[in-house]
Write an enzyme that holds these catalytic residues in place. Structure first.
Site, PDB file in Angstrom:
ATOM      1  N   GLU A  60       0.846  -1.190   0.000  1.00  0.00           N
ATOM      2  CA  GLU A  60       0.000   0.000   0.000  1.00  0.00           C
ATOM      3  C   GLU A  60       0.883   1.242   0.000  1.00  0.00           C
ATOM      4  OE1 GLU A  60      -3.455  -0.200   2.544  1.00  0.00           O
ATOM      5  OE2 GLU A  60      -3.262   1.923   3.057  1.00  0.00           O
ATOM      6  N   ASP A  62       0.247   5.357   0.548  1.00  0.00           N
ATOM      7  CA  ASP A  62      -0.822   6.227   1.056  1.00  0.00           C
ATOM      8  C   ASP A  62      -0.475   7.703   1.064  1.00  0.00           C
ATOM      9  OD1 ASP A  62      -2.262   3.993   1.884  1.00  0.00           O
ATOM     10  OD2 ASP A  62      -1.509   4.064   3.924  1.00  0.00           O
ATOM     11  N   GLU A  64      -2.613  10.543   3.098  1.00  0.00           N
ATOM     12  CA  GLU A  64      -3.758  10.795   3.971  1.00  0.00           C
ATOM     13  C   GLU A  64      -3.678  12.244   4.436  1.00  0.00           C
ATOM     14  OE1 GLU A  64      -4.780   6.605   6.104  1.00  0.00           O
ATOM     15  OE2 GLU A  64      -2.937   7.586   6.761  1.00  0.00           O
TER      16      GLU A  64
END
Length: 244
Positions: A60, A62, A64
């Site tokens: 993953e 990311d 955010e």
């Protein structure tokens, strides 16, 4: 997202929402223009990420965006999961108001490194150090996802600031989604093709201008780096020692 129309994500007390790419990709570059929640967005998280959707050994990458109280800077948290191992958070305070207009957020992923960009500024580099026994995502294709959700147990000042639901609904806007990469299912030899532009020499390392911007961000805007968090990692993680 044709014609430059924006997708609107909305969060209220009943639910958040999100969207996903139709296909998964193995290497390439993905970018999105995002305009974040204006005003009091404390306790919200707007995300743009790639995920292999595998339970145990997930990969993953990311972005955010952690909401804030009005007047406080927006924080962007990045994280890298490789072969199921995450907990590699870094946070920077953005040097502009990301709710005032659209900005471009990109992830470049090739056999040499993963680079997170805000507009043209690299904010994070995760190098391929497999030769030193450090996992690197290269086997599993990843889909692209965007979500808006409530996370006031941790998002703003470690959970001290809660969502003010009187300000709901909260809106974030996405447009100009762009992905160039190897779709899966797709041509079998695509991912290993060294002629893909994202594998080219100029994309294997930061150029001098990018390296300057990268240093500038990390010196002036980084507020958390797992690499230097001795309470979590008394022994510095190996990828940090390796000069990531």
């Amino acid at each position: 997202m044709e014609g430059g129309k924006a997708i609107q994500l909305v969060l209220d007390q009943n639910s958040g929402c999100g969207f996903a790419s139709k296909y998964k990709y193995l290497f390439g570059r993905v970018s999105m223009k995002i305009k974040l929640i204006p005003g009091d967005s404390a306790g919200t998280v707007t995300a743009f990420y790639m995920n292999s959707d595998t339970d145990t050994v997930r990969d993953e990458l990311d972005f955010e965006f952690l909401g804030n109280r009005t007047g406080q800077p927006y924080t962007v948290q990045t994280n890298v999961y490789a072969h199921g191992k995450g907990d590699r958070e870094q946070r920077i305070n953005l040097w502009f108001d990301p709710a005032a207009e659209f900005h471009t957020y990109s992830i470049l992923w090739n056999h040499h490194h993963v680079v997170f960009y805000v507009d043209e500024v690299p904010i994070r580099v995760y190098k391929n150090n497999e030769g030193k026994g450090i996992p690197f995502p290269k086997f599993q294709p990843m889909g692209i996802y965007s979500t808006l959700w409530e996370a006031d147990d941790w998002a703003t000042r470690g959970g001290l600031e809660k969502i003010d639901w009187s300000k709901a609904p909260f809106y974030a806007y996405y447009k100009d989604f762009d992905i160039e990469g190897c779709p899966v299912p797709g041509p079998r030899n695509c991912a290993s093709n060294t002629n893909n532009w994202w594998e080219g020499t100029t994309y294997q390392y930061l150029n001098p201008a990018e390296a300057r911007r990268y240093r500038w961000v990390r010196l002036n805007h980084m507020i958390y780096d797992y690499c230097t968090d001795k309470s979590r990692y008394p022994v510095t993680p190996p990828e940090c020692v390796a000069g990531i």
